[in-house]
Write a protein that holds these residues in place. Sequence first.
Motif, short mmCIF file in Angstrom:
data_model
loop_
_atom_site.label_atom_id
_atom_site.label_comp_id
_atom_site.label_asym_id
_atom_site.label_seq_id
_atom_site.Cartn_x
_atom_site.Cartn_y
_atom_site.Cartn_z
N ARG A 195 62.29 104.66 83.61
CA ARG A 195 63.65 104.51 84.14
C ARG A 195 64.12 103.06 84.08
NH1 ARG A 195 65.44 109.00 87.52
NH2 ARG A 195 63.89 110.65 87.37
N ARG A 196 63.22 102.14 84.32
CA ARG A 196 63.58 100.72 84.23
C ARG A 196 63.93 100.35 82.79
NH1 ARG A 196 60.17 96.67 87.58
NH2 ARG A 196 61.34 97.79 89.16
N ASP A 240 57.00 107.06 85.37
CA ASP A 240 58.41 107.44 85.45
C ASP A 240 59.28 106.25 85.85
OD1 ASP A 240 60.55 109.46 85.43
OD2 ASP A 240 60.59 109.12 87.61
N ALA A 241 58.82 105.46 86.79
CA ALA A 241 59.57 104.28 87.23
C ALA A 241 59.72 103.29 86.08
CB ALA A 241 58.87 103.62 88.42
N ALA A 291 54.26 108.88 88.78
CA ALA A 291 55.43 108.25 89.40
C ALA A 291 55.61 106.83 88.88
CB ALA A 291 55.29 108.24 90.92
N GLY A 292 54.51 106.13 88.69
CA GLY A 292 54.59 104.77 88.15
C GLY A 292 55.12 104.77 86.73
#
Length: 55
Positions: free
Chosen positions: A39-40, A35-36, A32-33
């Motif tokens: 996305r950023r 992926d974040a 999840a990290g």
Amino acid sequence: ELDSEDHGPAIKKIIDSEIGHDPSKLQDFFLAGADAIERRIYLWDGLYAQLREIV
């Protein structure tokens, strides 16, 4: 450097309380990290491209 004094210990407490030593939860946390972060990067690349069109 300043953030590490407060945020580092805080996130360690959150990880310990929510994830503990469960390998699958830890893997989900890191995915999840990642992926974040991706996305950023996508967001900032898109913003940069838009600004380049204006300038």
